[in-house]
Design a protein around this motif. Structure first.
Motif, short mmCIF file in Angstrom:
data_model
loop_
_atom_site.label_atom_id
_atom_site.label_comp_id
_atom_site.label_asym_id
_atom_site.label_seq_id
_atom_site.Cartn_x
_atom_site.Cartn_y
_atom_site.Cartn_z
N ASP A 56 0.76 -0.77 0.30
CA ASP A 56 0.08 -0.14 0.28
C ASP A 56 0.82 1.42 0.11
OD1 ASP A 56 -2.43 -1.96 0.22
OD2 ASP A 56 -2.01 -1.67 2.70
N LYS A 59 -0.64 7.54 0.55
CA LYS A 59 -2.03 8.58 -0.11
C LYS A 59 -1.29 10.10 0.29
CE LYS A 59 -5.63 5.74 1.55
NZ LYS A 59 -7.10 5.54 2.20
N ARG A 60 -1.68 10.69 -0.91
CA ARG A 60 -1.22 12.41 -0.95
C ARG A 60 -2.18 13.13 0.13
NH1 ARG A 60 1.55 14.17 -4.97
NH2 ARG A 60 1.61 16.25 -5.60
N TYR A 119 4.43 13.17 3.68
CA TYR A 119 4.06 12.09 3.15
C TYR A 119 5.56 12.13 2.09
CZ TYR A 119 3.07 11.31 -1.66
OH TYR A 119 2.09 11.11 -2.94
N ARG A 136 0.19 8.71 -11.45
CA ARG A 136 -1.32 9.86 -11.81
C ARG A 136 -1.73 9.89 -13.06
NH1 ARG A 136 0.50 14.80 -8.35
NH2 ARG A 136 -1.86 15.31 -8.20
#
Length: 224
Positions: A56, A59-60, A119, A136
């Motif tokens: 995993d 997350k941004r 992050y 992305r």
């Protein structure tokens, strides 16, 4: 005793000599040639690295504006009512964000900046461990819109927006300890208590400004 031919004897002697060499012996259960063992070890190492990689990715974090929207969306939806469309809610949130001062926006921006730094660290650690970040999706390029003309008339806001513009400073002066979001929340609560006569006054004001806007827009378009 039967004598073997000379060639047959010579062949058997050579076969016995070669058979005594270690690399020609077959021993079940022993490892292969060192060259094969090296390749197998490399493949196992690569497979082990992939298997141990985290699954995993981090997350941004949200931007400062999206944080504000997440915090205020429920209040705006409640204020506008069930009949409000998504575009109406988005437009209202955008208007509220633009009304915030730089000081009021700073907590959202600081929180976004802090989480983005964390992050970046998590992303670097994730990549070092063998993880792969998902690509992305790049939005499809749209035709570049022409810049807005500052001379073009601006469409007036709703009755509520006009009322907020008239009362924002008053609430801010009464509660200097309030953040901008708290001022907006207080105004939203006060708007529910406004008398029908006051609401009608601002509805009429909106209609008046809308007619003025239509005339100004027609004049602007004729001059192009």
């Amino acid at each position: 005793m039967v004598r073997r031919p000379l060639l047959t004897s010579l062949f058997l002697a050579l076969l016995g000599a070669f058979g005594s060499l270690p690399f020609l012996r077959f021993s079940p259960g022993l490892p292969r040639h060192p060259r094969d063992r090296g390749v197998t070890a490399g493949e196992a190492a690569r497979k082990g690295k992939v298997a141990s990689a985290p699954s995993d990715p981090p997350k941004r974090p949200l931007t400062s504006y999206l944080r504000f929207c997440k915090e205020e969306r429920a209040k705006v939806m409640k204020r506008l009512g069930k009949s409000a469309e998504v575009k109406d809610i988005t437009r209202e949130l955008g208007a509220l964000w633009r009304q915030l001062s730089a000081k009021a926006k700073k907590p959202y921006e600081d929180e976004a900046k802090e989480e983005f730094e964390e992050y970046r660290k998590q992303k670097a650690a994730f990549l070092d461990a063998g993880g792969t970040m998902p690509q992305r999706r790049m939005p499809q390029r749209r035709q570049t819109k022409p810049k807005k003309d500052p001379n073009k008339p601006k469409r007036p806001g709703s009755a509520y927006n006009l009322w907020v513009a008239d009362n924002y400073k008053q609430v801010q002066e009464k509660r200097p300890d309030f953040k901008a979001t708290q001022v907006i929340a207080q105004l939203g609560s006060d708007w529910k208590k406004v008398t029908p006569a006051t609401k009608k006054k601002y509805e009429q004001l909106k209609e008046k400004k809308l007619k003025e806007y239509q005339k100004a827009l027609e004049k602007y378009q004729a001059s192009e």
